[in-house]
Write a protein that holds these residues in place. Structure first.
Motif, PDB file in Angstrom:
ATOM      1  N   SER A  13       0.828  -1.207   0.000  1.00  0.00           N
ATOM      2  CA  SER A  13       0.000   0.000   0.000  1.00  0.00           C
ATOM      3  C   SER A  13       0.864   1.260   0.000  1.00  0.00           C
ATOM      4  N   LEU A  14       1.980   1.219   0.729  1.00  0.00           N
ATOM      5  CA  LEU A  14       2.884   2.380   0.727  1.00  0.00           C
ATOM      6  C   LEU A  14       3.508   2.566  -0.656  1.00  0.00           C
ATOM      7  N   VAL A  22       3.078  10.174  -8.341  1.00  0.00           N
ATOM      8  CA  VAL A  22       3.641  10.624  -9.614  1.00  0.00           C
ATOM      9  C   VAL A  22       2.657  10.560 -10.774  1.00  0.00           C
ATOM     10  N   VAL A  23       1.411  10.185 -10.511  1.00  0.00           N
ATOM     11  CA  VAL A  23       0.405  10.185 -11.575  1.00  0.00           C
ATOM     12  C   VAL A  23       0.185  11.631 -12.004  1.00  0.00           C
ATOM     13  N   PRO A  24       0.348  11.894 -13.296  1.00  0.00           N
ATOM     14  CA  PRO A  24       0.165  13.283 -13.750  1.00  0.00           C
ATOM     15  C   PRO A  24      -1.302  13.706 -13.666  1.00  0.00           C
ATOM     16  N   GLY A  61       9.557   8.553   3.096  1.00  0.00           N
ATOM     17  CA  GLY A  61       9.725   9.955   2.732  1.00  0.00           C
ATOM     18  C   GLY A  61      10.885  10.173   1.779  1.00  0.00           C
ATOM     19  N   LEU A  62      11.999   9.473   2.019  1.00  0.00           N
ATOM     20  CA  LEU A  62      13.124   9.579   1.081  1.00  0.00           C
ATOM     21  C   LEU A  62      12.735   9.044  -0.292  1.00  0.00           C
ATOM     22  N   ALA A  63      12.005   7.929  -0.307  1.00  0.00           N
ATOM     23  CA  ALA A  63      11.534   7.378  -1.587  1.00  0.00           C
ATOM     24  C   ALA A  63      10.608   8.372  -2.285  1.00  0.00           C
ATOM     25  N   ALA A  64       9.731   9.012  -1.519  1.00  0.00           N
ATOM     26  CA  ALA A  64       8.822  10.007  -2.093  1.00  0.00           C
ATOM     27  C   ALA A  64       9.603  11.202  -2.640  1.00  0.00           C
ATOM     28  N   GLY A  73      14.964  14.886   1.479  1.00  0.00           N
ATOM     29  CA  GLY A  73      14.781  14.924   2.920  1.00  0.00           C
ATOM     30  C   GLY A  73      13.562  15.708   3.363  1.00  0.00           C
ATOM     31  N   GLU A  74      12.967  16.486   2.460  1.00  0.00           N
ATOM     32  CA  GLU A  74      11.808  17.292   2.846  1.00  0.00           C
ATOM     33  C   GLU A  74      10.640  16.416   3.268  1.00  0.00           C
ATOM     34  N   GLN A  75      10.220  15.518   2.385  1.00  0.00           N
ATOM     35  CA  GLN A  75       9.086  14.664   2.724  1.00  0.00           C
ATOM     36  C   GLN A  75       9.449  13.683   3.835  1.00  0.00           C
ATOM     37  N   ALA A  76      10.706  13.277   3.877  1.00  0.00           N
ATOM     38  CA  ALA A  76      11.144  12.393   4.957  1.00  0.00           C
ATOM     39  C   ALA A  76      10.945  13.083   6.304  1.00  0.00           C
ATOM     40  N   MET A  77      11.357  14.330   6.402  1.00  0.00           N
ATOM     41  CA  MET A  77      11.195  15.065   7.657  1.00  0.00           C
ATOM     42  C   MET A  77       9.712  15.267   7.976  1.00  0.00           C
TER      43      MET A  77
END
Length: 164
Positions: A13-14, A22-24, A61-64, A73-77
């Motif tokens: 699910s993740l 990433v779906v446009p 978050g890193l994957a995102a 690191g933004e989404q990871a944080m």
């Protein structure tokens, strides 16, 4: 003893939420895209805290960040902050009625937007478009449906594991 779902359901699910990321979409609609990854992390931290935690949030978050091309690191944080808050208040959140859980998730997603705003302000980016503030509202509306769908999937998986 409660049984936790198989790892394929959690991590599948993740991974699916990363694909949704990433779906446009058209520009106006794309700004209001609900943060499905954060909502799924909320759900799994509430329902399977032994399998999903801050480390999972950081890696997701890193994957995102890598998939979406945002500041590394933004989404990871942001996801670690959100996951910490869910873990901190897990005992209360689990026993809220679904509409109160939706309000709590709305508050968490709103907090996420504020953290993102602070990151963008610190990095010298301008203010995000106003449409990004619709994302928590859409997340609020989707939470009950997402919660019920994942609960049903977990129940069916549990029944299948008992039968087999």
């Amino acid at each position: 003893m409660t049984r936790v779902p198989s790892g394929w359901l959690i991590y599948g699910s993740l991974l699916a939420s990363l694909l949704v990321l990433v779906v446009p979409l058209p520009t106006g609609i794309g700004l209001a895209r609900p943060y499905l990854l954060a909502m799924l992390l909320c759900y799994w931290i509430l329902e399977a805290p032994d399998h999903v935690g801050l480390g999972t949030a950081f890696i997701a978050g890193l994957a995102a960040d890598l998939v979406s091309g945002t500041l590394l690191g933004e989404q990871a944080m942001r996801l670690v902050v959100l996951s910490f808050l869910v873990q901190r208040f897990r005992a209360r959140l689990r026993f809220f009625p679904l509409w109160q859980q939706a309000l709590a998730v709305f508050a968490l997603l709103l907090n996420d937007r504020l953290v993102a705003l602070a990151v963008h302000a610190a990095s010298g980016d301008g203010l995000p478009p106003w449409g990004t503030w619709l994302s928590p509202v859409i997340g609020f509306a989707l939470w009950p449906w997402l919660f019920l769908l994942l609960d049903e999937l977990r129940l069916r998986l549990r029944e299948r594991e008992r039968a087999g």
